[in-house]
Design an enzyme around this catalytic site. Structure first.
Site, mmCIF file in Angstrom:
data_model
loop_
_atom_site.group_PDB
_atom_site.id
_atom_site.type_symbol
_atom_site.label_atom_id
_atom_site.label_comp_id
_atom_site.label_asym_id
_atom_site.label_seq_id
_atom_site.Cartn_x
_atom_site.Cartn_y
_atom_site.Cartn_z
ATOM 1 N N GLY A 186 -9.636 5.452 1.931
ATOM 2 C CA GLY A 186 -8.378 5.749 1.252
ATOM 3 C C GLY A 186 -8.263 5.120 -0.127
ATOM 4 N N GLU A 229 -8.179 10.117 3.160
ATOM 5 C CA GLU A 229 -9.133 10.694 4.119
ATOM 6 C C GLU A 229 -9.838 9.559 4.843
ATOM 7 N N ALA A 257 6.472 5.995 -5.332
ATOM 8 C CA ALA A 257 6.648 5.398 -4.003
ATOM 9 C C ALA A 257 6.373 3.893 -4.044
ATOM 10 N N PHE A 274 -13.698 -1.365 -10.241
ATOM 11 C CA PHE A 274 -13.696 -0.553 -9.005
ATOM 12 C C PHE A 274 -15.086 -0.006 -8.734
ATOM 13 N N GLU A 328 -0.417 2.635 0.182
ATOM 14 C CA GLU A 328 -0.021 2.771 -1.234
ATOM 15 C C GLU A 328 -0.845 1.846 -2.130
ATOM 16 N N THR A 341 -4.189 -1.012 -1.396
ATOM 17 C CA THR A 341 -4.283 -2.326 -0.751
ATOM 18 C C THR A 341 -4.039 -3.423 -1.790
ATOM 19 N N PHE A 378 2.776 13.512 3.238
ATOM 20 C CA PHE A 378 1.966 13.497 2.015
ATOM 21 C C PHE A 378 0.527 13.176 2.414
ATOM 22 N N ILE A 381 -1.414 9.544 8.070
ATOM 23 C CA ILE A 381 -0.360 10.207 7.311
ATOM 24 C C ILE A 381 1.006 9.979 7.965
HETATM 25 P P1 TGC Z 1 -8.634 7.341 -12.669
HETATM 26 O O1 TGC Z 1 -9.598 8.228 -11.928
HETATM 27 O O2 TGC Z 1 -9.088 6.565 -13.847
HETATM 28 O O3 TGC Z 1 -7.323 8.162 -13.139
HETATM 29 C C1 TGC Z 1 -7.106 9.465 -12.826
HETATM 30 C C2 TGC Z 1 -5.896 9.924 -13.621
HETATM 31 O O4 TGC Z 1 -4.716 9.406 -13.041
HETATM 32 C C3 TGC Z 1 -3.984 8.615 -13.973
HETATM 33 N N1 TGC Z 1 -3.436 7.475 -13.227
HETATM 34 C C4 TGC Z 1 -2.164 7.375 -12.868
HETATM 35 N N2 TGC Z 1 -1.111 8.149 -13.105
HETATM 36 C C5 TGC Z 1 0.074 7.763 -12.579
HETATM 37 N N3 TGC Z 1 0.233 6.677 -11.828
HETATM 38 C C6 TGC Z 1 -0.826 5.869 -11.553
HETATM 39 N N4 TGC Z 1 -0.669 4.789 -10.787
HETATM 40 C C7 TGC Z 1 -2.089 6.200 -12.086
HETATM 41 N N5 TGC Z 1 -3.304 5.645 -12.011
HETATM 42 C C8 TGC Z 1 -4.121 6.436 -12.716
HETATM 43 C C9 TGC Z 1 -4.996 8.212 -15.011
HETATM 44 O O5 TGC Z 1 -4.387 7.953 -16.239
HETATM 45 C C10 TGC Z 1 -5.858 9.447 -15.075
HETATM 46 O O6 TGC Z 1 -5.171 10.439 -15.814
HETATM 47 P P2 TGC Z 1 -6.001 11.490 -16.729
HETATM 48 O O7 TGC Z 1 -4.946 12.262 -17.454
HETATM 49 O O8 TGC Z 1 -6.852 10.643 -17.620
HETATM 50 O O9 TGC Z 1 -6.805 12.312 -15.780
HETATM 51 O O10 TGC Z 1 -8.014 6.457 -11.620
HETATM 52 P P3 TGC Z 1 -7.983 4.902 -11.622
HETATM 53 O O11 TGC Z 1 -9.342 4.349 -11.931
HETATM 54 O O12 TGC Z 1 -6.835 4.394 -12.407
HETATM 55 O O13 TGC Z 1 -7.669 4.730 -10.089
HETATM 56 C C11 TGC Z 1 -8.431 3.913 -9.291
HETATM 57 C C12 TGC Z 1 -7.522 3.375 -8.197
HETATM 58 C C13 TGC Z 1 -8.386 2.605 -7.212
HETATM 59 C C14 TGC Z 1 -6.475 2.447 -8.812
HETATM 60 C C15 TGC Z 1 -6.811 4.560 -7.499
HETATM 61 O O14 TGC Z 1 -7.763 5.440 -6.996
HETATM 62 C C16 TGC Z 1 -5.889 4.093 -6.427
HETATM 63 O O15 TGC Z 1 -4.721 3.801 -6.685
HETATM 64 N N6 TGC Z 1 -6.365 3.987 -5.142
HETATM 65 C C17 TGC Z 1 -5.520 3.668 -4.011
HETATM 66 C C18 TGC Z 1 -5.102 4.931 -3.324
HETATM 67 C C19 TGC Z 1 -3.767 4.808 -2.670
HETATM 68 O O16 TGC Z 1 -2.924 4.042 -3.028
HETATM 69 N N7 TGC Z 1 -3.522 5.660 -1.707
HETATM 70 C C20 TGC Z 1 -2.227 5.747 -1.092
HETATM 71 C C21 TGC Z 1 -2.097 6.980 -0.237
HETATM 72 S S1 TGC Z 1 -0.445 7.424 0.117
HETATM 73 C C22 TGC Z 1 0.157 6.249 1.117
HETATM 74 O O17 TGC Z 1 -0.434 5.269 1.390
HETATM 75 C C23 TGC Z 1 1.506 6.503 1.641
HETATM 76 S S2 TGC Z 1 2.162 5.294 2.654
HETATM 77 C C24 TGC Z 1 3.691 5.935 2.782
HETATM 78 C C25 TGC Z 1 4.698 5.166 3.513
HETATM 79 O O18 TGC Z 1 4.727 5.272 4.767
HETATM 80 O O19 TGC Z 1 5.559 4.521 2.846
HETATM 81 P P1 FAD Z 2 -10.405 1.339 2.691
HETATM 82 O O1 FAD Z 2 -10.152 2.047 1.409
HETATM 83 O O2 FAD Z 2 -11.592 1.718 3.484
HETATM 84 O O3 FAD Z 2 -10.429 -0.223 2.402
HETATM 85 C C1 FAD Z 2 -11.048 -1.159 3.294
HETATM 86 C C2 FAD Z 2 -11.066 -2.537 2.641
HETATM 87 O O4 FAD Z 2 -11.854 -2.502 1.453
HETATM 88 C C3 FAD Z 2 -9.668 -3.002 2.196
HETATM 89 O O5 FAD Z 2 -9.529 -4.364 2.458
HETATM 90 C C4 FAD Z 2 -9.694 -2.775 0.697
HETATM 91 O O6 FAD Z 2 -8.806 -3.621 -0.021
HETATM 92 C C5 FAD Z 2 -11.138 -3.099 0.395
HETATM 93 N N1 FAD Z 2 -11.586 -2.544 -0.886
HETATM 94 C C6 FAD Z 2 -11.394 -1.303 -1.371
HETATM 95 N N2 FAD Z 2 -11.943 -1.176 -2.586
HETATM 96 C C7 FAD Z 2 -12.501 -2.368 -2.881
HETATM 97 C C8 FAD Z 2 -13.216 -2.886 -4.001
HETATM 98 N N3 FAD Z 2 -13.479 -2.137 -5.073
HETATM 99 N N4 FAD Z 2 -13.619 -4.159 -3.958
HETATM 100 C C9 FAD Z 2 -13.370 -4.939 -2.881
HETATM 101 N N5 FAD Z 2 -12.708 -4.514 -1.792
HETATM 102 C C10 FAD Z 2 -12.273 -3.247 -1.801
HETATM 103 N N6 FAD Z 2 -2.051 7.764 3.226
HETATM 104 C C11 FAD Z 2 -1.526 8.946 2.793
HETATM 105 O O7 FAD Z 2 -2.166 9.685 2.050
HETATM 106 N N7 FAD Z 2 -0.286 9.341 3.190
HETATM 107 C C12 FAD Z 2 0.480 8.585 4.011
HETATM 108 O O8 FAD Z 2 1.616 8.969 4.333
HETATM 109 C C13 FAD Z 2 -0.045 7.356 4.491
HETATM 110 N N8 FAD Z 2 0.672 6.607 5.372
HETATM 111 C C14 FAD Z 2 0.101 5.498 5.930
HETATM 112 C C15 FAD Z 2 0.772 4.828 6.956
HETATM 113 C C16 FAD Z 2 0.171 3.728 7.566
HETATM 114 C C17 FAD Z 2 0.853 3.046 8.697
HETATM 115 C C18 FAD Z 2 -1.089 3.263 7.110
HETATM 116 C C19 FAD Z 2 -1.736 2.058 7.738
HETATM 117 C C20 FAD Z 2 -1.739 3.917 6.106
HETATM 118 C C21 FAD Z 2 -1.167 5.051 5.504
HETATM 119 N N9 FAD Z 2 -1.840 5.788 4.520
HETATM 120 C C22 FAD Z 2 -1.335 6.971 4.057
HETATM 121 C C23 FAD Z 2 -3.194 5.422 4.155
HETATM 122 C C24 FAD Z 2 -3.290 4.238 3.198
HETATM 123 O O9 FAD Z 2 -2.932 4.605 1.914
HETATM 124 C C25 FAD Z 2 -4.726 3.709 3.269
HETATM 125 O O10 FAD Z 2 -4.868 3.058 4.518
HETATM 126 C C26 FAD Z 2 -5.051 2.759 2.133
HETATM 127 O O11 FAD Z 2 -5.041 3.430 0.897
HETATM 128 C C27 FAD Z 2 -6.421 2.085 2.334
HETATM 129 O O12 FAD Z 2 -7.380 3.018 2.651
HETATM 130 P P2 FAD Z 2 -8.321 2.784 3.942
HETATM 131 O O13 FAD Z 2 -7.436 2.510 5.096
HETATM 132 O O14 FAD Z 2 -9.252 3.924 4.057
HETATM 133 O O15 FAD Z 2 -9.112 1.456 3.616
#
Ligand code: TGC
Ligand code: FAD
Length: 388
Positions: free
Chosen positions: A142, A138, A247, A388, A368, A370, A134, A168
């Site tokens: 992230g 970037e 997730a 944010f 998923e 921080t 997934f 990823i």
């Molecule tokens: P916002 O831009 O206001 O919302 C956009 C649209 O999305 C909807 N929405 C959600 N829908 C479902 N679930 C959620 N958790 C949702 N959060 C928001 C929202 O209603 C809106 O919909 P629409 O219809 O109005 O367009 O977004 P926001 O301000 O809520 O989000 C900000 C923030 C910081 C919370 C969000 O960008 C975020 O969650 N950032 C963190 C990114 C993240 O978690 N990345 C993970 C990458 S994947 C990964 O890490 C896999 S690890 C896998 C493993 O090995 O297990």
């Molecule tokens: P950044 O977003 O650069 O964050 C850096 C620091 O800033 C953190 O401490 C954070 O909490 C802090 N910060 C962020 N926003 C704020 C704010 N507003 N105020 C104060 N502090 C803030 N991603 C995928 O898409 N798919 C995957 O399968 C996947 N697998 C992963 C597996 C591993 C082992 C790891 C380590 C990461 C994986 N990720 C994946 C990425 C993961 O989701 C990101 O690492 C995570 O979302 C944080 O993004 P970043 O690493 O760029 O940190």
């Protein structure tokens, strides 16, 4: 007084259905018999145990919540949570593998894909024949996926994708990548198959965390995919964020397993370890530490069971998932570190699990969303102000 189960002081298990208990037992057995004997070595070697994939698939753990016609087992959310908990009692990397395949790859194909796409990929994914990854994150940040630079441009009946993804899970080994890219109509999801010209991957080395899991970077250089590979039923960030809710839900349960594994280890160790003429477990400070671990685990167990019941009732909200992900990752990493300390020098090698779990949880508390991201989601919920 009745003696209580140290890993389930409030008898949360009595609140589970017979089917949920059976799921938990079978995955617990798999972890005990198949994961625990090899996982320390896998972590040392920086190797994901691919040999376990067929068994994981045979047990129905891949896409377990999907309907049977797509290869799923139609299990409820609580069962999925218990699967995550028991797998992560073995290692966060094994749970990650199942989370990514089920919630981040099969779920979007099921929820946002056409019927043709579902039939094309889901049954093979459930069988473990096609492995997914997934790509949302970037390299430039992230936490803020809205700043995504990866772009897909329509060209006749095809899409041309340029950009890259970082961190990823399964990235360099997956057969298909679910890739989120900006388009003129907002963020859309594309299924990019391994071997598509212009699509390359690179494994990320030197990790000190999730060593029994593959992490990679994805690169797209004029990658051309047909419109049939675009997930047609969602546009905008709510697509990938919706997958994250699924997730993250599993991740609220998983770290409880890691915490239980650590507590189990130190309960045994401190009873055997004689210092100053008595077992470490007979000291007040060790007992207070372990009691405090059990307190936090118990609270976390009750939190996720209620979250699961809300999910199964169809009313779970993403903010509730944020609170539970924050709470349970935090309790688990703290417990793993405290257990490492109680093991003394013995705690620094992978002969014991605590340091492996503590290091893994550094990833789990980061990916998923921080801890800070989830805290700010709750802050916004309380105040109505977006910080944010
Ligand atoms: P916002 O831009 O206001 O919302 C956009 C649209 O999305 C909807 N929405 C959600 N829908 C479902 N679930 C959620 N958790 C949702 N959060 C928001 C929202 O209603 C809106 O919909 P629409 O219809 O109005 O367009 O977004 P926001 O301000 O809520 O989000 C900000 C923030 C910081 C919370 C969000 O960008 C975020 O969650 N950032 C963190 C990114 C993240 O978690 N990345 C993970 C990458 S994947 C990964 O890490 C896999 S690890 C896998 C493993 O090995 O297990
Ligand atoms: P950044 O977003 O650069 O964050 C850096 C620091 O800033 C953190 O401490 C954070 O909490 C802090 N910060 C962020 N926003 C704020 C704010 N507003 N105020 C104060 N502090 C803030 N991603 C995928 O898409 N798919 C995957 O399968 C996947 N697998 C992963 C597996 C591993 C082992 C790891 C380590 C990461 C994986 N990720 C994946 C990425 C993961 O989701 C990101 O690492 C995570 O979302 C944080 O993004 P970043 O690493 O760029 O940190």
């Amino acid at each position: 007084l009745k003696t209580l189960n140290p890993y389930d002081l409030f008898d949360v298990r009595s609140l589970l259905s017979e089917e949920e208990r059976a799921v938990q037992d079978s995955v617990a057995r798999f972890t005990d018999e198949r994961v625990l004997p090899i996982i320390g070595d896998c972590f040392d070697q920086g190797r994901f145990p691919t040999e376990l994939i067929p068994e994981i698939a045979d047990m129905g753990l891949l896409g377990c919540s999907l309907p049977e016609q797509y290869g799923g087992a139609g299990l409820n959310g609580v069962s999925y949570g218990l699967i995550c908990q028991e797998l992560e009692r073995g290692d966060s990397g094994i749970r990650s593998f199942v989370s990514v395949q089920s919630s981040l790859c099969m779920y979007p194909i099921y929820a946002y894909g056409s019927e043709e796409q579902r039939m094309r990929w889901l049954p093979d994914m459930a069988r473990g024949k096609v492995i997914g990854c997934f790509g949302l994150t970037e390299a430039h940040g992230g936490s803020d996926p809205a700043a995504m630079k990866t772009r897909a441009v329509k060209d006749g009946g095809d899409w041309v994708i340029n950009g890259s993804k970082m961190w990823i899970t399964n990235g360099s080994v997956a057969d298909i990548a679910i890739v989120w890219a900006n388009t003129d109509e907002g963020v859309q999801g594309f299924v990019i198959e391994k071997g598509t010209p212009g699509f390359t991957t690179q494994e990320i080395k030197h990790k000190m965390s999730l060593r029994a899991s593959v992490t990679g970077a994805l690169f797209f250089d004029n990658v051309r995919v047909p419109d049939a590979n675009r997930l047609p039923n969602v546009k905008g960030l709510k697509g990938p964020l919706g997958c994250l809710t699924q997730a993250r839900y599993g991740i609220t349960w998983g770290p409880i397993g890691a915490a239980i594994a650590c507590l189990d280890e130190v309960l045994a160790y401190t009873k055997e370890r004689i210092l100053f003429g008595r077992p470490v477990a007979a000291t007040q400070s060790a007992q207070i530490k372990m009691a405090d671990m059990a307190r936090r685990i118990t609270a976390g167990q009750l939190l996720v069971l209620q979250l699961g019941r809300l999910k199964d009732a169809g009313v779970m909200q993403p903010q509730q998932v944020s609170l539970a992900k924050w709470n349970n990752c935090r309790l688990a990493i703290d417990i793993a570190r405290e257990c490492r300390d109680l093991l003394g020098g013995a705690g620094i090698t992978t002969e014991h699990g605590a340091i492996r779990h503590a290091l893994n949880l550094e990833s789990v508390i980061t990916y998923e969303g921080t801890e800070t991201v989830h805290q700010l989601v709750i802050g916004r919920e309380l105040t109505g102000i977006n910080a944010f």
